[in-house]
Design a protein around this motif. Sequence first.
Motif, mmCIF file in Angstrom:
data_model
loop_
_atom_site.group_PDB
_atom_site.id
_atom_site.type_symbol
_atom_site.label_atom_id
_atom_site.label_comp_id
_atom_site.label_asym_id
_atom_site.label_seq_id
_atom_site.Cartn_x
_atom_site.Cartn_y
_atom_site.Cartn_z
ATOM 1 N N UNK A 194 -20.806 -3.644 -1.308
ATOM 2 C CA UNK A 194 -21.657 -2.577 -0.452
ATOM 3 C C UNK A 194 -21.420 -2.720 0.916
ATOM 4 N N UNK A 195 -22.159 -1.795 1.818
ATOM 5 C CA UNK A 195 -21.611 -1.587 3.186
ATOM 6 C C UNK A 195 -22.108 -2.803 4.028
ATOM 7 N N UNK A 196 -23.133 -3.594 3.520
ATOM 8 C CA UNK A 196 -23.535 -4.642 4.077
ATOM 9 C C UNK A 196 -22.756 -6.062 3.463
ATOM 10 N N UNK A 197 -22.003 -5.975 2.695
ATOM 11 C CA UNK A 197 -21.515 -7.141 1.948
ATOM 12 C C UNK A 197 -20.311 -7.761 2.919
ATOM 13 N N UNK A 198 -20.314 -8.929 3.061
ATOM 14 C CA UNK A 198 -19.412 -9.820 3.846
ATOM 15 C C UNK A 198 -19.144 -11.096 3.505
ATOM 16 N N UNK A 199 -18.091 -11.653 3.717
ATOM 17 C CA UNK A 199 -17.634 -13.252 3.470
ATOM 18 C C UNK A 199 -18.332 -14.002 4.738
ATOM 19 N N UNK A 200 -19.067 -15.054 4.267
ATOM 20 C CA UNK A 200 -19.744 -15.869 5.370
ATOM 21 C C UNK A 200 -18.616 -16.938 5.815
ATOM 22 N N UNK B 224 -8.372 -24.296 12.181
ATOM 23 C CA UNK B 224 -7.487 -25.362 12.326
ATOM 24 C C UNK B 224 -6.080 -25.291 11.768
ATOM 25 N N UNK B 225 -6.179 -24.498 10.788
ATOM 26 C CA UNK B 225 -4.975 -24.337 9.921
ATOM 27 C C UNK B 225 -4.480 -22.942 9.882
ATOM 28 N N UNK B 226 -3.324 -22.579 9.886
ATOM 29 C CA UNK B 226 -2.519 -21.130 10.024
ATOM 30 C C UNK B 226 -3.181 -20.411 8.804
ATOM 31 N N UNK B 227 -3.723 -19.194 9.175
ATOM 32 C CA UNK B 227 -4.193 -18.387 8.022
ATOM 33 C C UNK B 227 -4.080 -17.126 8.217
ATOM 34 N N UNK B 228 -4.380 -16.364 7.141
ATOM 35 C CA UNK B 228 -4.237 -14.907 7.077
ATOM 36 C C UNK B 228 -5.176 -14.365 6.471
ATOM 37 N N UNK B 229 -6.127 -13.628 7.269
ATOM 38 C CA UNK B 229 -7.323 -12.889 6.749
ATOM 39 C C UNK B 229 -6.866 -11.409 6.116
ATOM 40 N N UNK B 230 -7.251 -11.254 4.817
ATOM 41 C CA UNK B 230 -6.900 -9.746 4.441
ATOM 42 C C UNK B 230 -8.128 -8.738 4.665
ATOM 43 N N UNK B 231 -7.862 -7.646 4.572
ATOM 44 C CA UNK B 231 -8.846 -6.555 4.605
ATOM 45 C C UNK B 231 -9.707 -6.049 3.431
ATOM 46 N N UNK C 150 -4.715 -11.433 11.465
ATOM 47 C CA UNK C 150 -5.635 -10.615 10.914
ATOM 48 C C UNK C 150 -4.963 -9.236 10.348
ATOM 49 N N UNK C 151 -4.911 -8.817 8.990
ATOM 50 C CA UNK C 151 -4.191 -7.564 8.647
ATOM 51 C C UNK C 151 -4.744 -6.481 9.008
ATOM 52 N N UNK C 152 -4.178 -5.258 9.083
ATOM 53 C CA UNK C 152 -4.574 -4.102 9.480
ATOM 54 C C UNK C 152 -6.237 -3.612 8.372
ATOM 55 N N UNK C 153 -6.737 -3.164 9.106
ATOM 56 C CA UNK C 153 -8.233 -2.956 8.499
ATOM 57 C C UNK C 153 -9.229 -3.812 8.640
ATOM 58 N N UNK D 102 -8.178 -2.840 13.585
ATOM 59 C CA UNK D 102 -8.970 -4.125 13.308
ATOM 60 C C UNK D 102 -10.373 -3.987 14.142
ATOM 61 N N UNK D 103 -11.414 -4.341 13.352
ATOM 62 C CA UNK D 103 -12.702 -4.130 14.200
ATOM 63 C C UNK D 103 -13.566 -5.461 14.353
ATOM 64 N N UNK D 104 -13.698 -5.572 15.552
ATOM 65 C CA UNK D 104 -14.610 -6.864 16.067
ATOM 66 C C UNK D 104 -15.954 -6.247 16.506
ATOM 67 N N UNK D 105 -16.960 -6.527 15.560
ATOM 68 C CA UNK D 105 -18.120 -5.848 15.970
ATOM 69 C C UNK D 105 -19.395 -6.670 15.929
ATOM 70 N N UNK D 106 -20.503 -6.053 15.793
ATOM 71 C CA UNK D 106 -21.960 -7.002 15.607
ATOM 72 C C UNK D 106 -22.146 -6.864 14.228
#
Length: 634
Positions: A456-462, A469-476, A501-504, A537-541
């Motif tokens: 849903x719109x409010x859904x998000x991984x916490x 500390x580890x190389x990481x790729x976060x998908x959209x 951070x991947x597009x989106x 990519x969006x950094x938001x509240x």
Amino acid sequence: MTMKNHHTAKSTAQIAVCLIMLLLGFGPGAMAATNVSGTIAVDTTWNLAGSPYIVTGSITVQGVDGADEVTTLTIEPGVQVRFNANTYLFIGDSNGNPGALVAQGTAAAPIRFTANSTTPSAGFWHGIQLRNTVHDATTRMEHCTVEYAGKNNYGTNALQIESASPTIFSCLFTNSGNYDLYFSGTVGGSIANCTFNHGVNFGGTGQVAFSGNTVNWNNSYPVQLPADNVSTFVAGTTFSGLETSSALQVTGSYLTMDSTWKSTIPYVLGTMYLRGLDGSDGVTTLILEPGVEIRMNSSSYFFVGGNSGNPGALVAHGTAAAPIRFTANSTTPSAGYWRGIQLQNTSYDTTTRMEYCNIEYAGIASGGVHALQIENSAPTIVSCQFTNSGNYDLYFSGTVGGSITNCTFNHGVNFGGTGQVAFSGNTVNWNNGYPVQLPADNVSTFVAGTTFSGLETSSALQVTGSYLTMDSTWKSTIPYVLGTMYLRGLDGSDGVTTLILEPGVEIRMNSSSYFFVGGNSGNPGALVAHGTAAAPIRFTANSTTPSAGYWRGIQLQNTSYDTTTRMEYCNIEYAGIASGGVHALQIENSAPTIVSCQFTNSGNYDLYFSGTVGGSITNCTFNHGVNFGGTGQV
């Protein structure tokens, strides 16, 4: 002619009387019924000539007669023993002299222990009790029928084996008033090729060799067995007449012996501890075959291993066609009916594997327990499905590892531990009440190996914790919620911990939080946030009604790795707090590349420089100014 007819009529009458006598069980010699009662202290044989034997009062076989100094009652094939109401046959006693019963019938001439009544009811007499001083090597019942014995209201059973180890072979139990077979004390011996119609209750300890038996199921008298006796019993038993509610009752709390549970009958468990040193590997292991159903009682746990002490291993290998089911022992269960499965510190990682398992109605939020808890262990979990959990489907604590593959979660995953788990091919059907919670170092592998549905719109991984500390790729594929985050470390071949951070991608920052890349000193960090015009990519509240300055902002600090750090097509929203002297994007003693970024609703300056800086700022849009408080050329 008249005399001939007279003799014929007389002979016919005699034959008819004989047939009636035979039908009633009075064979040749049976007219001379033998009354018996009291103590048999000398070796005694009951034969056909004295049959039927009428037990007018309870009998105890006990003494030291004969060369073996064991008083033995021998009953020959075809003999009937008829018990008056409320009588017993005791072999041996709780202490004192020994006794033995040798009741060896044949298939053609079984021995019959029955009621002395033409209209008996179940539980007419108390039953046979083989007690502590019974002589195990001698005592044998073979081809015996035991009828109308055992009284529920007295707690007596058709055949009670008390601290004894007899041999029971090809016996039939019918019309019992309580259990057909009951064990107490420390027992052994063998039960083979018997037929039970009123259940078996194993209230003792020890191992009995079961083989070739048949249980015609009776829900009022289910089979009850300690966990350590289940494997041999089920392996040696055919169950018939099972109903939907039928289940073997597993008693006690500890499984200490290597065991295999077959799918021929469901199992009901209370809290169970699977741990011990059995087998050549020194690890007590429970194997559940495909199709097994485990029904857990209310508020119960299933522990594998422990926080310390002896190890345990669970090998639950279902198949797509025959999954293993861990569910509630209720016809109307609710979420959180039972507490769940816990793979603890001493669970044996090499062996423990759950594959094609369905875990239902487990996990209790008020108790802080979850459907499957992995605690300081590294199991293999494959193609498992979690439904109707009362808390999280999967929870990690301590230092963990192993792999989670092709599983389906409907009530979230909470990674409260440390270590790396290999996630691949999993599905999360999103539940906003139980979002996925992961430490930053575990996000990359989890998201790469997971399909999210029902967002849903409010859904998000916490994202939990403060350090990546580890190389990481976060998908959209899902938004991310962060508190203050420090991106720094020595991971990878370049010795720089890097977040891509991947597009989106959407990063939702909690109130008053920072996003630090590198530090004033110490380990380096790099941020590669490459959006596109179509998928910025969006950094938001992390708020549905944010105000300017909701979160503190991004700080690219002294040890941020200039060569790699690049922000392109990024939108930075609601960052920077004037009262705190922090800004939406602060570049401190670093030289990043910032391209096509947009700043909106900042609570202080959009862009702020301090220290000695460089790099480039290209095609960006500022709505809240730029403050160059540093030195150097940008």
